[in-house]
Design a protein around this motif. Structure first.
Motif, PDB file in Angstrom:
ATOM      1  N   ASP A  20    -113.019   7.400 -31.108  1.00 28.47           N
ATOM      2  CA  ASP A  20    -112.554   7.912 -31.186  1.00 28.47           C
ATOM      3  C   ASP A  20    -112.698   9.903 -29.977  1.00 28.47           C
ATOM      4  OD1 ASP A  20    -112.194   7.290 -33.764  1.00 28.47           O
ATOM      5  OD2 ASP A  20    -114.302   7.525 -34.707  1.00 28.47           O
ATOM      6  N   PRO A  21    -111.629  10.454 -29.861  1.00 27.13           N
ATOM      7  CA  PRO A  21    -112.248  12.292 -29.146  1.00 27.13           C
ATOM      8  C   PRO A  21    -113.132  12.692 -29.732  1.00 27.13           C
ATOM      9  CG  PRO A  21    -110.254  12.214 -30.675  1.00 27.13           C
ATOM     10  CD  PRO A  21    -110.947  10.977 -31.195  1.00 27.13           C
ATOM     11  N   PRO A  22    -114.325  13.483 -29.499  1.00 28.72           N
ATOM     12  CA  PRO A  22    -115.336  13.997 -30.101  1.00 28.72           C
ATOM     13  C   PRO A  22    -114.916  15.043 -31.456  1.00 28.72           C
ATOM     14  CG  PRO A  22    -115.104  14.779 -27.749  1.00 28.72           C
ATOM     15  CD  PRO A  22    -113.628  13.835 -27.906  1.00 28.72           C
ATOM     16  N   ILE A  23    -115.700  15.143 -31.918  1.00 28.42           N
ATOM     17  CA  ILE A  23    -115.311  15.852 -33.076  1.00 28.42           C
ATOM     18  C   ILE A  23    -115.112  17.353 -33.243  1.00 28.42           C
ATOM     19  CG2 ILE A  23    -117.551  16.733 -33.977  1.00 28.42           C
ATOM     20  CD1 ILE A  23    -116.831  15.462 -37.169  1.00 28.42           C
ATOM     21  N   THR A  24    -115.654  18.186 -31.562  1.00 34.28           N
ATOM     22  CA  THR A  24    -115.882  19.222 -31.874  1.00 34.28           C
ATOM     23  C   THR A  24    -114.447  19.590 -30.955  1.00 34.28           C
ATOM     24  OG1 THR A  24    -116.346  19.043 -29.358  1.00 34.28           O
ATOM     25  CG2 THR A  24    -117.774  19.656 -31.341  1.00 34.28           C
ATOM     26  N   ASP A  25    -113.287  18.525 -30.801  1.00 37.94           N
ATOM     27  CA  ASP A  25    -111.828  18.833 -30.629  1.00 37.94           C
ATOM     28  C   ASP A  25    -110.823  18.365 -31.528  1.00 37.94           C
ATOM     29  OD1 ASP A  25    -109.735  18.977 -29.024  1.00 37.94           O
ATOM     30  OD2 ASP A  25    -109.713  17.293 -26.893  1.00 37.94           O
ATOM     31  N   ARG A  26    -110.352  19.579 -32.518  1.00 37.64           N
ATOM     32  CA  ARG A  26    -109.776  19.386 -33.879  1.00 37.64           C
ATOM     33  C   ARG A  26    -108.311  18.509 -33.017  1.00 37.64           C
ATOM     34  NH1 ARG A  26    -113.350  18.225 -37.963  1.00 37.64           N
ATOM     35  NH2 ARG A  26    -114.351  19.350 -37.547  1.00 37.64           N
ATOM     36  N   ALA A  27    -107.555  18.884 -32.164  1.00 42.12           N
ATOM     37  CA  ALA A  27    -106.235  18.748 -31.833  1.00 42.12           C
ATOM     38  C   ALA A  27    -106.514  17.433 -31.287  1.00 42.12           C
ATOM     39  CB  ALA A  27    -106.025  19.710 -30.462  1.00 42.12           C
ATOM     40  N   GLN A  28    -106.950  16.724 -30.568  1.00 40.38           N
ATOM     41  CA  GLN A  28    -106.928  15.180 -31.262  1.00 40.38           C
ATOM     42  C   GLN A  28    -106.963  14.390 -32.063  1.00 40.38           C
ATOM     43  OE1 GLN A  28    -108.216  13.241 -27.690  1.00 40.38           O
ATOM     44  NE2 GLN A  28    -109.173  14.945 -26.566  1.00 40.38           N
ATOM     45  N   PHE A  29    -107.136  15.167 -33.250  1.00 43.07           N
ATOM     46  CA  PHE A  29    -107.664  14.637 -35.173  1.00 43.07           C
ATOM     47  C   PHE A  29    -106.247  13.545 -35.267  1.00 43.07           C
ATOM     48  CE2 PHE A  29    -108.515  14.107 -39.635  1.00 43.07           C
ATOM     49  CZ  PHE A  29    -109.187  13.023 -39.631  1.00 43.07           C
ATOM     50  N   PRO A  30    -105.707  14.370 -35.021  1.00 44.34           N
ATOM     51  CA  PRO A  30    -104.521  13.148 -35.335  1.00 44.34           C
ATOM     52  C   PRO A  30    -103.576  11.784 -34.172  1.00 44.34           C
ATOM     53  CG  PRO A  30    -103.312  15.533 -35.199  1.00 44.34           C
ATOM     54  CD  PRO A  30    -105.033  16.138 -34.808  1.00 44.34           C
ATOM     55  N   GLN A  31    -104.368  12.135 -33.818  1.00 39.78           N
ATOM     56  CA  GLN A  31    -104.843  10.103 -32.578  1.00 39.78           C
ATOM     57  C   GLN A  31    -105.644   9.533 -33.357  1.00 39.78           C
ATOM     58  OE1 GLN A  31    -106.131  11.174 -28.755  1.00 39.78           O
ATOM     59  NE2 GLN A  31    -107.461   9.523 -28.664  1.00 39.78           N
ATOM     60  N   THR A  32    -106.623   9.959 -33.708  1.00 39.92           N
ATOM     61  CA  THR A  32    -107.306   9.004 -34.339  1.00 39.92           C
ATOM     62  C   THR A  32    -107.004   8.786 -35.470  1.00 39.92           C
ATOM     63  OG1 THR A  32    -109.161  10.780 -33.871  1.00 39.92           O
ATOM     64  CG2 THR A  32    -109.888   9.181 -35.734  1.00 39.92           C
ATOM     65  N   LEU A  33    -106.394   9.155 -36.896  1.00 38.76           N
ATOM     66  CA  LEU A  33    -105.445   9.229 -37.951  1.00 38.76           C
ATOM     67  C   LEU A  33    -104.398   7.657 -37.833  1.00 38.76           C
ATOM     68  CD1 LEU A  33    -105.056  12.377 -39.742  1.00 38.76           C
ATOM     69  CD2 LEU A  33    -106.697  10.990 -40.185  1.00 38.76           C
ATOM     70  N   VAL A  34    -103.730   7.840 -37.019  1.00 40.36           N
ATOM     71  CA  VAL A  34    -102.458   6.756 -36.235  1.00 40.36           C
ATOM     72  C   VAL A  34    -103.457   5.606 -35.550  1.00 40.36           C
ATOM     73  CG1 VAL A  34    -101.166   6.366 -33.887  1.00 40.36           C
ATOM     74  CG2 VAL A  34    -101.254   8.437 -35.810  1.00 40.36           C
ATOM     75  N   ASN A  35    -104.559   6.207 -34.910  1.00 40.16           N
ATOM     76  CA  ASN A  35    -105.186   4.711 -34.110  1.00 40.16           C
ATOM     77  C   ASN A  35    -106.538   4.148 -34.825  1.00 40.16           C
ATOM     78  OD1 ASN A  35    -104.588   4.582 -31.918  1.00 40.16           O
ATOM     79  ND2 ASN A  35    -105.654   6.688 -31.070  1.00 40.16           N
ATOM     80  N   ARG A  36    -107.138   4.925 -35.539  1.00 36.18           N
ATOM     81  CA  ARG A  36    -107.785   3.971 -36.624  1.00 36.18           C
ATOM     82  C   ARG A  36    -107.410   2.501 -37.887  1.00 36.18           C
ATOM     83  NH1 ARG A  36    -113.132   5.226 -38.313  1.00 36.18           N
ATOM     84  NH2 ARG A  36    -112.907   6.472 -36.051  1.00 36.18           N
ATOM     85  N   PRO A  37    -106.388   2.541 -38.197  1.00 36.02           N
ATOM     86  CA  PRO A  37    -105.882   1.424 -38.927  1.00 36.02           C
ATOM     87  C   PRO A  37    -105.465   1.442 -38.208  1.00 36.02           C
ATOM     88  CG  PRO A  37    -105.073   3.462 -39.582  1.00 36.02           C
ATOM     89  CD  PRO A  37    -105.560   4.152 -38.549  1.00 36.02           C
ATOM     90  N   LEU A  38    -104.410   1.428 -36.813  1.00 41.16           N
ATOM     91  CA  LEU A  38    -104.125   0.219 -36.092  1.00 41.16           C
ATOM     92  C   LEU A  38    -105.534  -0.332 -35.349  1.00 41.16           C
ATOM     93  CD1 LEU A  38    -101.387   2.362 -34.528  1.00 41.16           C
ATOM     94  CD2 LEU A  38    -101.715   0.400 -36.022  1.00 41.16           C
ATOM     95  N   ASP A  39    -106.502   0.329 -34.626  1.00 39.09           N
ATOM     96  CA  ASP A  39    -107.711  -1.085 -34.017  1.00 39.09           C
ATOM     97  C   ASP A  39    -108.145  -1.574 -35.438  1.00 39.09           C
ATOM     98  OD1 ASP A  39    -107.429   0.862 -31.768  1.00 39.09           O
ATOM     99  OD2 ASP A  39    -108.529   2.316 -32.295  1.00 39.09           O
ATOM    100  N   VAL A  40    -108.824  -1.529 -36.790  1.00 38.42           N
ATOM    101  CA  VAL A  40    -109.275  -2.319 -37.527  1.00 38.42           C
ATOM    102  C   VAL A  40    -108.456  -2.694 -37.792  1.00 38.42           C
ATOM    103  CG1 VAL A  40    -110.125  -2.662 -39.801  1.00 38.42           C
ATOM    104  CG2 VAL A  40    -110.111  -0.215 -38.495  1.00 38.42           C
ATOM    105  N   ALA A  41    -107.073  -2.985 -38.345  1.00 40.92           N
ATOM    106  CA  ALA A  41    -105.806  -4.670 -38.026  1.00 40.92           C
ATOM    107  C   ALA A  41    -106.266  -4.779 -36.883  1.00 40.92           C
ATOM    108  CB  ALA A  41    -104.396  -3.853 -38.295  1.00 40.92           C
ATOM    109  N   PHE A  42    -105.665  -4.853 -35.880  1.00 42.46           N
ATOM    110  CA  PHE A  42    -106.270  -5.512 -34.368  1.00 42.46           C
ATOM    111  C   PHE A  42    -107.419  -6.155 -34.035  1.00 42.46           C
ATOM    112  CE2 PHE A  42    -107.808  -5.771 -30.463  1.00 42.46           C
ATOM    113  CZ  PHE A  42    -106.760  -6.561 -29.439  1.00 42.46           C
ATOM    114  N   ALA A  43    -108.256  -5.410 -34.329  1.00 40.05           N
ATOM    115  CA  ALA A  43    -109.861  -6.569 -34.516  1.00 40.05           C
ATOM    116  C   ALA A  43    -110.082  -7.443 -35.453  1.00 40.05           C
ATOM    117  CB  ALA A  43    -111.307  -4.915 -34.312  1.00 40.05           C
ATOM    118  N   THR A  44    -109.346  -7.264 -36.577  1.00 39.85           N
ATOM    119  CA  THR A  44    -109.945  -7.987 -37.315  1.00 39.85           C
ATOM    120  C   THR A  44    -109.140  -9.243 -37.255  1.00 39.85           C
ATOM    121  OG1 THR A  44    -110.422  -6.187 -39.114  1.00 39.85           O
ATOM    122  CG2 THR A  44    -109.845  -8.770 -39.649  1.00 39.85           C
ATOM    123  N   ARG A  45    -108.039  -9.177 -36.587  1.00 39.04           N
ATOM    124  CA  ARG A  45    -106.940 -10.306 -36.446  1.00 39.04           C
ATOM    125  C   ARG A  45    -107.990 -10.998 -35.023  1.00 39.04           C
ATOM    126  NH1 ARG A  45    -102.714  -6.717 -37.411  1.00 39.04           N
ATOM    127  NH2 ARG A  45    -102.376  -6.832 -35.022  1.00 39.04           N
TER     128      ARG A  45
END
Length: 166
Positions: free
Chosen positions: A122-147
């Motif tokens: 995750d980017p630092p929580i203080t960098d709000r401009a990068q928050f959408p990146q987390t919304l995109v990456n998080r479910p993909l990371d979970v699915a990839f790591a689980t598989r």
């Protein structure tokens, strides 16, 4: 280690616990690398040294990140116990640290589960401009790591991929 007055489900199981860190690379996403902290039922010598977890959390700017340590009971790279176990995949909160869930990973592993906590990038929580990146990456990371965990640990006989919880 839960106190004597802890609820019944907080009590530790009978198994000793090992911990290791795995790394995976998602070629379909430009070689995105993920590390996973893995707690598992283990065989541990009486004189083994338990792990001390280390990490840091974002602080309010302009302060630097706040480092922390957390004593554990798991033994780093301990011999895995014999058997095939259910897999539990943990995805920590935004701008958090996977090792802050060591208490949960250790507790469940002592009860016969293999617990994998993804170290999200995750980017630092203080960098709000990068928050959408987390919304995109998080479910993909979970699915990839689980598989990846189901394939690797299933092939090794450590987990039953059909018994996976997120």
């Amino acid at each position: 280690i839960p106190g004597i007055d802890a609820p019944e489900l907080a009590r530790l199981g009978a198994a000793a616990v090992g911990v290791t860190t795995l790394a995976f690379e998602d070629e379909t996403r430009g070689g995105r690398r993920l590390q996973v902290d893995l707690w598992y039922p283990a065989t541990v010598a009486d004189d083994a040294t338990p792990e001390t977890y280390r990490g840091s959390l974002t602080a309010e700017p302009p302060a630097p990140p706040s480092p922390f340590t957390r004593p554990g009971m798991a033994v780093r790279d301990a011999k895995r116990a014999t058997g095939t176990f259910p897999l539990v995949v943990v995805s920590h909160g935004y701008d958090n640290a996977s090792v802050l869930f060591s208490w949960l990973g250790e507790n469940l592993a002592s009860k016969g589960y293999v617990v994998a906590a993804i170290r999200h990038q995750d980017p630092p929580i203080t960098d709000r401009a990068q928050f959408p990146q987390t919304l995109v990456n998080r479910p993909l990371d979970v699915a990839f790591a689980t598989r990846s965990l189901q394939r690797l640990l299933g092939a090794e006989g450590l987990v039953d991929p059909a018994r996976t919880a997120l």
